[in-house]
Enzyme design. Structure first.
Site, PDB file in Angstrom:
ATOM      1  N   PHE A 127     -76.079 -48.342  41.873  1.00 32.55           N
ATOM      2  CA  PHE A 127     -76.807 -47.521  40.895  1.00 32.55           C
ATOM      3  C   PHE A 127     -78.282 -47.864  41.017  1.00 32.55           C
ATOM      4  O   PHE A 127     -78.680 -48.999  40.810  1.00 32.55           O
ATOM      5  CB  PHE A 127     -76.323 -47.777  39.466  1.00 32.55           C
ATOM      6  CG  PHE A 127     -76.967 -46.835  38.483  1.00 32.55           C
ATOM      7  CD1 PHE A 127     -76.480 -45.547  38.298  1.00 32.55           C
ATOM      8  CD2 PHE A 127     -78.088 -47.222  37.761  1.00 32.55           C
ATOM      9  CE1 PHE A 127     -77.091 -44.668  37.411  1.00 32.55           C
ATOM     10  CE2 PHE A 127     -78.715 -46.356  36.884  1.00 32.55           C
ATOM     11  CZ  PHE A 127     -78.215 -45.072  36.704  1.00 32.55           C
ATOM     12  N   ASP A 168     -82.827 -54.186  45.105  1.00 32.05           N
ATOM     13  CA  ASP A 168     -83.006 -53.637  43.763  1.00 32.05           C
ATOM     14  C   ASP A 168     -82.553 -54.714  42.775  1.00 32.05           C
ATOM     15  O   ASP A 168     -81.362 -54.905  42.546  1.00 32.05           O
ATOM     16  CB  ASP A 168     -82.164 -52.360  43.635  1.00 32.05           C
ATOM     17  CG  ASP A 168     -82.182 -51.779  42.224  1.00 32.05           C
ATOM     18  OD1 ASP A 168     -82.598 -52.491  41.284  1.00 32.05           O
ATOM     19  OD2 ASP A 168     -81.756 -50.618  42.054  1.00 32.05           O
ATOM     20  N   LYS A 170     -86.141 -53.406  33.670  1.00 30.94           N
ATOM     21  CA  LYS A 170     -85.322 -53.970  32.602  1.00 30.94           C
ATOM     22  C   LYS A 170     -85.888 -55.227  31.919  1.00 30.94           C
ATOM     23  O   LYS A 170     -86.760 -55.140  31.075  1.00 30.94           O
ATOM     24  CB  LYS A 170     -83.917 -54.244  33.137  1.00 30.94           C
ATOM     25  CG  LYS A 170     -83.136 -52.946  33.377  1.00 30.94           C
ATOM     26  CD  LYS A 170     -81.682 -53.216  33.604  1.00 30.94           C
ATOM     27  CE  LYS A 170     -80.884 -51.951  33.893  1.00 30.94           C
ATOM     28  NZ  LYS A 170     -80.570 -51.158  32.725  1.00 30.94           N
TER      29      LYS A 170
HETATM   30  C1  PLP Z   1     -79.782 -51.828  39.554  1.00 31.64           C
HETATM   31  C2  PLP Z   1     -80.459 -50.723  38.806  1.00 31.64           C
HETATM   32  N1  PLP Z   1     -81.408 -50.012  39.423  1.00 31.64           N
HETATM   33  C3  PLP Z   1     -82.060 -49.025  38.806  1.00 31.64           C
HETATM   34  C4  PLP Z   1     -81.780 -48.692  37.496  1.00 31.64           C
HETATM   35  C5  PLP Z   1     -82.544 -47.587  36.829  1.00 31.64           C
HETATM   36  O1  PLP Z   1     -83.456 -48.124  35.937  1.00 31.64           O
HETATM   37  P1  PLP Z   1     -84.109 -47.181  34.807  1.00 31.64           P
HETATM   38  O2  PLP Z   1     -83.000 -46.795  33.889  1.00 31.64           O
HETATM   39  O3  PLP Z   1     -85.145 -48.064  34.157  1.00 31.64           O
HETATM   40  O4  PLP Z   1     -84.717 -46.022  35.492  1.00 31.64           O
HETATM   41  C6  PLP Z   1     -80.786 -49.409  36.808  1.00 31.64           C
HETATM   42  C7  PLP Z   1     -80.437 -49.061  35.429  1.00 31.64           C
HETATM   43  O5  PLP Z   1     -79.388 -49.372  34.923  1.00 31.64           O
HETATM   44  C8  PLP Z   1     -80.107 -50.447  37.481  1.00 31.64           C
HETATM   45  O6  PLP Z   1     -79.164 -51.169  36.883  1.00 31.64           O
END
Ligand code: PLP
Length: 393
Positions: free
Chosen positions: A135, A220, A249
């Site tokens: 994700f 990520d 986050k």
């Molecule tokens: C690993 C990861 N990358 C990207 C995102 C996306 O982040 P945002 O919701 O701040 O756009 C999330 C959100 O849960 C995530 O867990």
């Protein structure tokens, strides 16, 4: 008294099935609803409130900055942004920083960066390999990068240039690497996809492959970074260094922020190739700097490791007690329990009724991502509630 859920259904787009609670106040690991009911919060704004709710250090930084300078154009130098960049670089293996407003936006920028790198160094290679179950966010490109059919199907056709292959399988990455490939993007541990922990040597093998092929590795760390797994960044636990890392986050303990970090060797953006109106504004950066400094100065990552081990042990006790719990997994304070049946919705509601907020990860799994500053006492409190609700199954 205003009926907030009614107002929501009248005025708000229905993009989420909400838990039937209206939260109005938070402090530490606790939140309160509009009826004054208290909850222990093991969701923490979706792994965001790293220092808990309204931590004095964050509140002070925000209040002082709000009275000083909130937003100016990124044409100008601003101090909180540069302080944040400095502390991030000093405590990581990366060299340069770009600040955005969210995780998805940080990943978008990272993909733009590797495409520029492809143009400069790899004969125009542009394809990015990512993992199934990953994700990376909700923008169209990040939906294409995130290997989850449920997020992709409603939005076909998706932007080109992404290939999804099985997670935790370096051979799968090798088999789709071509002269069009410029990068691999991975979560060190998949959060949304199910708290999926890779084999210890997976990231090392991917790193080695990227080096052999001269392509870039983006990690990520939006969910795993800033102490959540028991080290400041997850890559430290896996013995690899990414070329690019994205954060969001937990970095701001609640303020919206995203970050792209890059090694000098891959830092190919030139002025005008990327930007953001709000990204890195003084208000948000003051809060993020205060958060990160507190986490580093107080060695919070180490405490996450210890409390996480204690929490895992207590979840294992529940697993031994209840045969329908089939798994306990995760690292640090990103943990999940899995059931042999689809009871997660009922368990979430029962926890709520007993004053504990948890996340339904899947129909048959719950996730726990509490503030990083909790202690064993809060873990015990959560375990007692879980024990009580599991006993009703
Ligand atoms: C690993 C990861 N990358 C990207 C995102 C996306 O982040 P945002 O919701 O701040 O756009 C999330 C959100 O849960 C995530 O867990």
């Amino acid at each position: 008294m205003t009926n907030w859920p009614e107002l929501e259904s009248k005025y708000f787009m229905h993009t989420v099935n909400r838990v039937p609670v209206t939260l109005v106040k938070g402090e530490g690991a606790r939140v309160w609803d509009d009826n004054g009911r208290e909850y222990l919060d093991f969701v923490a704004g979706w792994a965001v409130n790293s220092l808990g709710h309204c931590h004095p250090v964050v509140a002070k930084a925000l209040a002082e900055q709000a009275h000083t300078l909130i937003q100016v154009s990124n044409q100008f130098y601003t101090i909180p942004q540069l302080q944040l960049a400095e502390i991030l670089v000093q405590h990581s293996c990366l060299d340069k920083v770009f600040i955005s407003n969210s995780g998805a936006e940080a990943n978008e920028g990272a993909v733009k960066l590797v495409r520029r790198y492809g143009k400069h160094h790899l004969n125009g290679a542009y394809e990015v390999i990512s993992a199934t179950g990953s994700f990376h966010g909700r923008t169209l490109s990040m939906v294409a990068a995130s290997g989850q059919a449920k997020h992709q199907e409603p939005y076909q056709p998706l932007p080109a240039g992404f290939v999804n292959v099985e997670y935790n399988n370096v051979e799968a990455i090798k088999s789709v690497t071509t002269n069009k490939t410029c990068a691999v993007i991975l979560e060190p541990l998949q959060g949304e996809g199910g708290v999926n922990v890779p084999d210890d040597n997976y990231l090392k093998a991917v790193r080695k492959w990227c080096d052999e092929k001269g392509i870039l590795l983006i990690l990520d760390e939006i969910q795993t970074g800033i102490g959540r797994l028991g080290t400041l960044f997850a890559y430290e636990q896996y013995g690899v260094e990414p070329d690019i890392m994205t954060l969001a986050k937990g970095l701001g303990s609640g303020v919206p922020i995203g970050v792209i970090m890059v090694k000098d060797s891959a830092n190919v953006f030139v002025p005008g190739e990327h930007g953001s109106t709000f990204g890195g504004n003084p208000l948000v950066c003051a809060a993020a700097y205060a958060t990160l400094k507190y986490i580093i100065d107080n060695n919070i990552a180490d405490s996450v490791k210890k409390v996480g081990q204690y929490f895992t042990g207590r979840l294992e006790e529940l697993k031994n007690k209840y045969s329908f719990i089939t798994g306990v997994r995760g690292r640090g304070l990103l943990l999940a329990i899995e059931f042999d049946r689809e009871i997660a919705d009922d368990m979430l509601k029962a926890c709520l009724g007993n004053g504990l907020l948890v996340n339904r990860l899947k129909p048959n799994a719950l996730r726990f991502m509490p503030p990083l500053v909790i202690g064993n006492d809060e873990v015990d409190e959560a375990i007692n509630i879980l024990d009580k609700v599991l006993a009703t199954v």
